[in-house]
Scaffold this motif. Structure first.
Motif, short mmCIF file in Angstrom:
data_model
loop_
_atom_site.label_atom_id
_atom_site.label_comp_id
_atom_site.label_asym_id
_atom_site.label_seq_id
_atom_site.Cartn_x
_atom_site.Cartn_y
_atom_site.Cartn_z
N PHE A 279 0.84 -1.20 0.00
CA PHE A 279 0.00 0.00 0.00
C PHE A 279 0.87 1.25 0.00
O PHE A 279 0.63 2.19 -0.77
CB PHE A 279 -0.92 0.00 1.22
CG PHE A 279 -1.74 1.25 1.33
CD1 PHE A 279 -2.84 1.44 0.51
CD2 PHE A 279 -1.41 2.25 2.23
CE1 PHE A 279 -3.59 2.60 0.58
CE2 PHE A 279 -2.15 3.41 2.31
CZ PHE A 279 -3.24 3.58 1.49
N ASP A 280 1.89 1.29 0.84
CA ASP A 280 2.75 2.48 0.90
C ASP A 280 3.46 2.73 -0.42
O ASP A 280 3.62 3.87 -0.85
CB ASP A 280 3.76 2.33 2.04
CG ASP A 280 3.10 2.46 3.40
OD1 ASP A 280 1.99 3.01 3.46
OD2 ASP A 280 3.70 1.98 4.39
N ARG B 277 2.32 1.82 -3.36
CA ARG B 277 1.28 2.24 -4.31
C ARG B 277 1.01 3.75 -4.17
O ARG B 277 0.97 4.48 -5.15
CB ARG B 277 0.01 1.44 -4.02
CG ARG B 277 -0.98 1.42 -5.14
CD ARG B 277 -2.25 0.67 -4.78
NE ARG B 277 -2.10 -0.38 -3.79
CZ ARG B 277 -3.10 -0.87 -3.07
NH1 ARG B 277 -4.31 -0.42 -3.22
NH2 ARG B 277 -2.89 -1.82 -2.18
N ILE B 278 0.85 4.18 -2.93
CA ILE B 278 0.58 5.61 -2.70
C ILE B 278 1.83 6.43 -3.04
O ILE B 278 1.75 7.49 -3.65
CB ILE B 278 0.17 5.85 -1.23
CG1 ILE B 278 -1.24 5.29 -0.99
CG2 ILE B 278 0.22 7.33 -0.89
CD1 ILE B 278 -2.36 6.08 -1.64
N THR C 157 2.40 7.34 -6.69
CA THR C 157 1.26 8.00 -7.33
C THR C 157 1.26 9.48 -6.99
O THR C 157 1.49 9.85 -5.84
CB THR C 157 -0.06 7.36 -6.86
OG1 THR C 157 0.03 5.94 -7.02
CG2 THR C 157 -1.23 7.87 -7.65
N ALA D 239 -7.58 3.02 -1.78
CA ALA D 239 -6.75 4.09 -1.23
C ALA D 239 -7.01 4.31 0.27
O ALA D 239 -6.42 5.20 0.87
CB ALA D 239 -7.01 5.39 -2.00
N LEU E 108 -9.59 5.53 1.93
CA LEU E 108 -10.02 6.90 2.21
C LEU E 108 -11.25 6.98 3.09
O LEU E 108 -11.64 8.06 3.51
CB LEU E 108 -10.27 7.63 0.89
CG LEU E 108 -9.04 7.77 -0.02
CD1 LEU E 108 -9.41 8.51 -1.30
CD2 LEU E 108 -7.91 8.49 0.69
N GLN F 155 -6.47 11.74 -1.95
CA GLN F 155 -5.61 10.70 -2.54
C GLN F 155 -6.46 9.63 -3.22
O GLN F 155 -6.18 8.43 -3.12
CB GLN F 155 -4.68 10.11 -1.49
CG GLN F 155 -3.67 11.13 -0.98
CD GLN F 155 -2.61 10.52 -0.10
OE1 GLN F 155 -2.91 9.73 0.79
NE2 GLN F 155 -1.36 10.87 -0.34
N CYS F 156 -7.46 10.07 -3.93
CA CYS F 156 -8.40 9.16 -4.60
C CYS F 156 -7.84 8.68 -5.93
O CYS F 156 -7.34 9.48 -6.73
CB CYS F 156 -9.71 9.92 -4.81
SG CYS F 156 -10.90 9.03 -5.82
N PHE F 157 -7.94 7.37 -6.19
CA PHE F 157 -7.49 6.78 -7.46
C PHE F 157 -8.53 6.93 -8.58
O PHE F 157 -8.28 6.51 -9.71
CB PHE F 157 -7.19 5.29 -7.26
CG PHE F 157 -6.01 5.00 -6.39
CD1 PHE F 157 -4.83 5.70 -6.51
CD2 PHE F 157 -6.09 3.98 -5.44
CE1 PHE F 157 -3.73 5.41 -5.71
CE2 PHE F 157 -4.99 3.69 -4.63
CZ PHE F 157 -3.82 4.41 -4.77
N VAL G 172 -5.71 12.16 -9.95
CA VAL G 172 -4.63 11.18 -9.85
C VAL G 172 -3.76 11.17 -11.12
O VAL G 172 -4.26 11.32 -12.23
CB VAL G 172 -5.20 9.78 -9.57
CG1 VAL G 172 -6.00 9.24 -10.74
CG2 VAL G 172 -4.09 8.81 -9.17
#
Ligand code: SF4
Ligand code: SF4
Length: 99
Positions: free
Chosen positions: A11-12, A14-15, A18, A49, A51, A66-68, A94
């Motif tokens: 996850f980290d 991925r963020i 981006t 994400a 959220l 931080q929405c995909f 994004v």
């Protein structure tokens, strides 16, 4: 860092890989009153994400920044009117990078 088909990004990662060009207007709005009667909170587990965060009073907190823009929250939510979903204004939102 590059990935092949057998590796899964954390996850980290991925963020971190981006970019988000944040617009001051929230492109997704969540109606907290509508959420209060929702016992299943599908959005919390479905959002890639992360959220949507459950609160102790049975609601959810939501942050659009931080929405995909995947649309999953809108698809899984069964409460009409709880989520108002649009894309961000042009040039915002994004930005995915090849890693
Ligand atoms: S957004 Fe939809 S699924 Fe999520 S808590 Fe609200 S009503 Fe439930
Ligand atoms: S569109 Fe996707 S990333 Fe954005 S809030 Fe909904 S589920 Fe999360």
């Amino acid at each position: 860092m590059s990935y092949n088909a057998h590796q899964v990004m954390s996850f980290d990662e991925r963020i971190g890989n981006t970019e988000f060009r944040i617009h001051e207007r929230a492109h997704i709005v969540v109606d907290g009153d509508a959420c209060r009667g929702c016992s299943t909170q599908e959005c919390v587990v479905a959002c890639p994400a992360r959220l949507f965060v459950p609160t102790s009073d049975g609601g959810v907190l939501f942050n659009y920044e931080q929405c995909f823009e995947c649309g999953t929250c809108y698809l899984v939510c069964n409460t009409q009117g709880a989520i108002t979903w649009t894309y961000p204004q042009g040039g915002h939102g994004v930005v995915f990078h090849r890693t």
